[in-house]
Design an enzyme around this catalytic site. Structure first.
Site, PDB file in Angstrom:
ATOM      1  N   CYS A   2      11.789 -13.913  -5.069  1.00  0.00           N
ATOM      2  CA  CYS A   2      12.649 -14.749  -5.901  1.00  0.00           C
ATOM      3  C   CYS A   2      11.857 -15.804  -6.683  1.00  0.00           C
ATOM      4  CB  CYS A   2      13.647 -15.491  -5.029  1.00  0.00           C
ATOM      5  SG  CYS A   2      14.626 -14.407  -4.011  1.00  0.00           S
ATOM      6  N   ARG A  27       6.683 -10.918 -10.098  1.00  0.00           N
ATOM      7  CA  ARG A  27       6.825 -11.062  -8.651  1.00  0.00           C
ATOM      8  C   ARG A  27       7.834 -10.080  -8.070  1.00  0.00           C
ATOM      9  NH1 ARG A  27       5.178 -16.618  -7.294  1.00  0.00           N
ATOM     10  NH2 ARG A  27       6.492 -16.489  -5.483  1.00  0.00           N
ATOM     11  N   TRP A  73      15.435 -11.458  -5.343  1.00  0.00           N
ATOM     12  CA  TRP A  73      14.985 -10.266  -4.619  1.00  0.00           C
ATOM     13  C   TRP A  73      15.855 -10.236  -3.367  1.00  0.00           C
ATOM     14  CZ3 TRP A  73      12.335  -9.186   0.070  1.00  0.00           C
ATOM     15  CH2 TRP A  73      11.741  -7.922   0.126  1.00  0.00           C
ATOM     16  N   ASN A 108      15.413 -20.034  -3.130  1.00  0.00           N
ATOM     17  CA  ASN A 108      14.455 -19.050  -2.601  1.00  0.00           C
ATOM     18  C   ASN A 108      14.352 -19.298  -1.103  1.00  0.00           C
ATOM     19  OD1 ASN A 108      13.905 -18.370  -5.208  1.00  0.00           O
ATOM     20  ND2 ASN A 108      11.790 -19.118  -5.218  1.00  0.00           N
ATOM     21  N   GLY A 109      14.252 -18.230  -0.317  1.00  0.00           N
ATOM     22  CA  GLY A 109      14.095 -18.400   1.131  1.00  0.00           C
ATOM     23  C   GLY A 109      15.272 -17.810   1.878  1.00  0.00           C
ATOM     24  N   GLU A 497      -5.993   1.265   3.349  1.00  0.00           N
ATOM     25  CA  GLU A 497      -5.639   0.600   2.089  1.00  0.00           C
ATOM     26  C   GLU A 497      -5.329   1.647   1.006  1.00  0.00           C
ATOM     27  OE1 GLU A 497      -4.668  -2.048   0.966  1.00  0.00           O
ATOM     28  OE2 GLU A 497      -5.285  -2.254  -1.105  1.00  0.00           O
ATOM     29  N   LYS A 501      -1.791   1.888  -0.988  1.00  0.00           N
ATOM     30  CA  LYS A 501      -1.680   1.858  -2.457  1.00  0.00           C
ATOM     31  C   LYS A 501      -0.875   3.065  -2.936  1.00  0.00           C
ATOM     32  CE  LYS A 501      -2.525  -1.403  -3.119  1.00  0.00           C
ATOM     33  NZ  LYS A 501      -3.079  -2.540  -2.480  1.00  0.00           N
ATOM     34  N   GLU A 504       2.944   2.788  -1.974  1.00  0.00           N
ATOM     35  CA  GLU A 504       3.770   1.726  -2.569  1.00  0.00           C
ATOM     36  C   GLU A 504       4.054   1.934  -4.051  1.00  0.00           C
ATOM     37  OE1 GLU A 504       2.284  -2.346  -2.407  1.00  0.00           O
ATOM     38  OE2 GLU A 504       0.238  -1.613  -2.482  1.00  0.00           O
ATOM     39  N   HIS A 520      -5.911  14.453  17.695  1.00  0.00           N
ATOM     40  CA  HIS A 520      -5.021  13.907  18.727  1.00  0.00           C
ATOM     41  C   HIS A 520      -3.574  13.856  18.230  1.00  0.00           C
ATOM     42  CE1 HIS A 520      -8.453  13.002  21.226  1.00  0.00           C
ATOM     43  NE2 HIS A 520      -9.039  12.427  20.179  1.00  0.00           N
ATOM     44  N   LYS A 619       6.106  -9.455  -5.240  1.00  0.00           N
ATOM     45  CA  LYS A 619       4.811 -10.122  -5.133  1.00  0.00           C
ATOM     46  C   LYS A 619       5.030 -11.412  -4.376  1.00  0.00           C
ATOM     47  CE  LYS A 619       0.501  -9.995  -6.634  1.00  0.00           C
ATOM     48  NZ  LYS A 619      -0.305  -8.863  -6.165  1.00  0.00           N
TER      49      LYS A 619
HETATM   50  C1  F6R Z   1       0.077  -4.492  -1.162  1.00  0.00           C
HETATM   51  C2  F6R Z   1       0.250  -5.928  -1.181  1.00  0.00           C
HETATM   52  C3  F6R Z   1       0.821  -6.589   0.014  1.00  0.00           C
HETATM   53  C4  F6R Z   1       0.186  -7.975   0.231  1.00  0.00           C
HETATM   54  C5  F6R Z   1       0.905  -8.704   1.377  1.00  0.00           C
HETATM   55  C6  F6R Z   1       0.257 -10.033   1.690  1.00  0.00           C
HETATM   56  O1  F6R Z   1      -0.504  -4.016  -2.341  1.00  0.00           O
HETATM   57  O2  F6R Z   1      -0.024  -6.574  -2.163  1.00  0.00           O
HETATM   58  O3  F6R Z   1       0.696  -5.799   1.143  1.00  0.00           O
HETATM   59  O4  F6R Z   1      -1.167  -7.817   0.516  1.00  0.00           O
HETATM   60  O5  F6R Z   1       2.241  -8.916   1.024  1.00  0.00           O
HETATM   61  O6  F6R Z   1       0.270 -10.879   0.587  1.00  0.00           O
HETATM   62  P1  F6R Z   1      -0.716 -12.101   0.471  1.00  0.00           P
HETATM   63  O7  F6R Z   1      -2.105 -11.564   0.359  1.00  0.00           O
HETATM   64  O8  F6R Z   1      -0.280 -12.849  -0.762  1.00  0.00           O
HETATM   65  O9  F6R Z   1      -0.552 -12.922   1.725  1.00  0.00           O
END
Ligand code: F6R
Length: 624
Positions: A2, A27, A73, A108-109, A497, A501, A504, A520, A619
C-alpha cells in the site's frame, strides 16, 4: 504494498496526489483512490490502474485543496471498489446515498483488534460498507471527534493494536490533514514556499514536489495545516524532527532503452556493485582497521572482535543472500553462522547469545517481519546488531547499531535483482572485516579477495553479454509448467534464488534442491517435461554435481547447465550448456545468479506476464 500520499495546499492538489500514486505504483497494488475536501468529502476509487483513476477524477471534476490518496494491496477484504481507500466514516457516506461522511482516511498496515472495535462501533450505530480494518479507524476517529481532528486521531490511535501509517482529514476542518505512524513508514514533505505540506509513505512519492523531507518516527503524530506543521511523539510531547534534503529519485523511474524495470535493474548491476564498493570504501584495506572510521560504523571493529557467532534474519531474496553469506562467514571468517527466516524466528523460542552479531538483510529496510525479528532479538538481550540495507533512512538502519549500506539505487521491479547482488557484495565485505578483526585472514588472502571484488563490475558485464543465449533457453521454458533448479554448496542458495525469480514473475512452478538431495525424493518428478537448471561452477563439488546430472539424464530430464569455461561439460542431446566467462572463486554466486535473473525475465516476457508487477505480489512488504 500500500502507498499513501496526502497534501494541504491552497491550490487544487488532485494532480499532485495522483502523480504521487503513480510514483508508488511499482510497489504493487490492486486498487487505488483519492479523496478531497470540496465543500464536503468527495472521492474517486478504482480497481484499475492509477492512469484510469486519473481519467476518472478528470471526468468527475474532482478538485480540492486538501486531500489524501492511496494504492491498496488487499489484506482484509477482496480487491474491490468498496474496499478501496479512502474510507469515509459512516461507510456509506457518499452524498448519493444521503449520508455524508465526516472523516476521510487512508491506512497502510494491519489493525489487529479491528473485530473488537468493529463490534463496539456497530453497537454505537456505525454502518460498515467494507470488509477492511481501515474503515474501523475512520469510524473510530469519527466517534471520538469533538471539534479537533488532531485530538480525535490521538485518542483513536491509543485504542489501536497493530501496525499503521494513516492520513486523515475532516469535513469540518477544510485545511488540515493529520497523520500518524506506528510500524509502517510515513514521511512529511515540506513545501517549497513553506505554505503547503505533504505526507507520503515513501519520499519517492514526493519526487519533483519537494526534496525537504522529515522522517517521522515510531509513534509520531503529525498535524499539517496551511503554512505550518508540528509533530508530537508517542508521549504526546512536541518533537523536533530534522528536515533532510533528500535527492528526488525521479530519474530511477525512466526506463531508457529497456522494456521493463527488471531488465534495466539487471543491467544496472555492474554500476550498482561499483557504487556499493565505493560507498563502503572497504576496498581500501586500512578502513577495516580499528579506526573509528570503519565502513560499518563507529566501533564496528571492536564489536567484530568480540562476537562469537552471527545470526542472519531476513525474508525472501534477502534471506537467500544470507544463506549464501553463511558459506563465506563459516568458510573464510570461521564464525559460526545461523540464517533464519525472519517470520519464523520472531515467533519461535530460541536460545539467545548476547555475544552474537544479529545481521538483518533488507532491500527496503521496512519489511515488517524482518523489523519485528530484529526487535525480538534485541528484546532477548542481543545488542550487537548490523543491517545490510539499501535505504539509508529506513527503520532498519535507524534501529541497528551498525550498517553496511548497499547502493543499488531505487529498485522498482517487484522481483529483486540488483538489491540481491549488492547485498552479496556487502555481506562479502562483512565476512572480510570479521575475518580481519579475528586475525583469520593473511595479508595476501585479503589482497586477493579485494582484487577480485574490484574486478566484479567488469566480470558482471561479461556475464550480461550472455543474454542472447539465455533468450534461447527462455523460449524452451515459456511452454513449461514446472522446473527444477539444482546447486551445491555456495550455489545452492543461488539455485533457490533462481527458482524464486522464475516462479514469481512467470508463474511456472519452480523448486530448488541441493543437488545431493535429488535422489531422496524430487527425482520422482523428473520426466522429459521437467527442465532441470543446474548451477555448475568449477569448484570442489563439480564432480559430485556431474553425478547428480547423470541421475537426471538417466530419467529423461532435460538439463540446462550454467558451467564455467573449464568445467568440461559439453552440450549434447538433452544437455544445454552456457559457459560463464570466468571462474570466480568464492564470489562466483554474484555472477551465476545473473543468467538465472535473465532466464526468469525473458521467460516472463515470452509468456506475456506483468514482469514488473507480478500478480498478488508487492514491493516492500510492510505488513506481517
Ligand atoms: C523477491 C523479493 C522478495 C524480497 C522480500 C524481502 O524477488 O523481492 O522476496 O526479497 O520481500 O524484502 P526486503 O529485502 O525489502 O526486506
Amino acid at each position: 504494498m500500500c502507498g499513501i500520499v496526502a497534501a494541504v495546499a491552497n491550490r487544487n492538489i488532485v494532480p499532485l496526489l495522483v502523480q504521487g500514486l503513480q510514483r508508488l505504483e511499482y510497489r504493487g497494488y490492486d486498487s487505488c483512490g483519492v479523496a478531497v475536501h470540496n465543500g464536503g468529502l468527495r472521492r474517486a476509487r478504482s480497481t484499475a490502474r492509477v492512469a484510469e483513476l486519473l481519467q476518472q477524477v478528470s471526468t468527475e471534476h474532482l478538485e480540492g485543496t486538501t486531500g489524501i490518496a492511496h494504492t491498496r494491496w488487499a489484506t482484509h477484504g477482496a480487491p474491490a471498489v468498496h474496499n478501496a481507500h479512502p474510507h469515509f466514516s459512516h461507510g456509506s457516506g457518499d452524498e448519493a446515498e444521503g449520508r455524508p461522511g465526516r472523516i476521510a482516511l487512508v491506512h497502510n498496515g494491519i489493525i489487529e483488534n479491528h473485530e473488537e472495535l468493529r463490534n463496539r462501533l456497530k453497537a454505537k450505530g456505525y454502518a460498515f460498507a467494507s470488509q477492511t480494518d481501515t474503515e474501523v479507524i475512520a469510524h473510530l476517529v469519527d466517534s471520538l471527534y469533538e471539534g479537533d481532528l488532531f485530538e480525535a486521531v490521538q485518542s483513536a490511535i491509543a485504542r489501536l493494536h497493530g501496525a499503521y501509517a494513516i492520513a486523515v482529514f475532516c469535513r469540518d476542518e477544510p485545511h488540515r490533514v493529520v497523520g500518524a505512524r506506528a510500524g509502517s513508514p510515513l514521511v512529511l514533505g515540506v513545501g517549497a514556499e513553506g505554505s503547503e505540506h505533504y505526507l507520503a509513505s515513501d519520499a519517492m512519492a514526493l519526487a519533483g514536489v519537494t526534496d525537504q523531507i522529515v522522517y517521522l518516527e515510531e509513534g509520531d503524530l503529525v498535524d499539517l495545516q496551511l503554512g505550518r506543521y508540528w509533530v508530537v511523539d508517542r508521549q504526546g510531547d512536541r518533537a523536533d524532527r530534522p528536515v533532510r534534503t533528500v535527492q528526488a529519485h525521479s530519474g530511477a523511474a525512466e526506463l531508457g532503452p529497456y522494456r521493463h524495470y527488471m531488465q534495466k535493474e539487471i543491467f544496472e548491476q555492474p554500476r550498482a556493485i561499483a557504487d556499493t564498493l565505493d560507498g563502503i570504501q572497504a576496498v581500501v584495506p586500512e578502513l577495516f582497521e580499528a579506526s573509528g572510521n570503519h565502513p560499518a560504523g563507529e566501533g564496528a571493529h571492536h564489536v567484530f572482535k568480540q562476537i562469537e557467532s552471527v545470526l542472519i534474519l531476513a525474508c525472501g531474496t534477502s534471506y537467500y543472500s544470507g544463506c549464501t553469506a553463511k558459506y563465506w562467514l563459516e568458510g573464510i571468517a570461521k564464525v559460526p553462522t545461523q540464517v533464519e527466516i525472519a517470520s519464523e524466528y520472531r515467533y519461535r523460542e530460541s536460545v539467545p547469545n548476547p555475544h552474537t552479531l544479529v545481521v538483518t538483510i533488507s532491500q527496503s529496510g521496512e519489511t515488517a517481519d524482518t523489523l519485528a525479528a530484529l526487535r525480538h532479538a534485541q528484546s532477548l538481550g542481543m545488542r550487537h546488531t548490523l543491517t545490510v540495507c539499501n535505504v539509508a533512512s529506513s527503520a532498519m538502519v535507524r534501529e541497528t547499531r551498525l550498517a553496511y549500506l548497499t547502493r543499488a539505487g531505487v529498485e522498482i521491479g517487484v522481483a529483486s535483482t540488483k538489491a540481491f547482488t549488492t547485498q552479496l557484495a556487502g555481506l562479502f565485505l562483512l565476512t572480510l572485516a570479521l575475518a580481519q578483526a579475528k586475525g583469520r585472514l593473511t595479508e595476501s588472502q585479503e589482497a586477493a579477495h579485494l582484487k577480485a571484488m574490484r574486478h566484479l563490475p567488469a566480470a558482471l558485464s561479461a556475464v550480461l553479454a550472455l543474454e542472447p543465449q539465455i533468450i534461447s533457453w527462455a523460449d524452451d521454458f515459456a511452454g513449461k509448467q514446472n522446473a527444477l533448479f539444482l546447486g551445491r554448496g555456495l550455489h545452492y542458495p543461488i539455485a533457490l534464488e533462481g527458482a524464486l525469480k522464475l516462479k514469481e514473475i512467470t508463474y511456472i512452478h519452480a523448486e530448488a534442491y541441493a543437488a545431493g538431495e535429488l535422489k531422496h525424493g524430487p527425482l520422482a518428478l523428473v520426466t522429459s517435461e521437467m527442465p532441470v537448471v543446474t548451477v555448475a561452477p568449477h569448484d570442489a563439488l563439480l564432480e559430485k554435481l556431474k553425478s547428480n546430472m547423470q541421475e537426471v539424464r538417466a530419467r529423461g530430464g532435460v538439463l540446462y547447465v550454467l558451467a564455467d569455461a573449464d568445467s568440461r561439460i559439453e552440450s549434447e542431446d538433452g544437455i544445454h550448456v552456457i559457459r560463464m566467462p570466468e571462474h570466480y572463486g568464492p564470489l562466483s554466486p554474484l555472477l551465476h545468479v545473473v543468467p538465472l535473473q535473465l532466464l526468469a525475465y525473458h521467460t516472463a516476457v515470452a509468456r506475456g506476464t506483468d514482469v514488473d508487477k507480478p500478480r498478488n505480489l508487492a514491493k516492500s512488504v510492510t505488513v506481517e
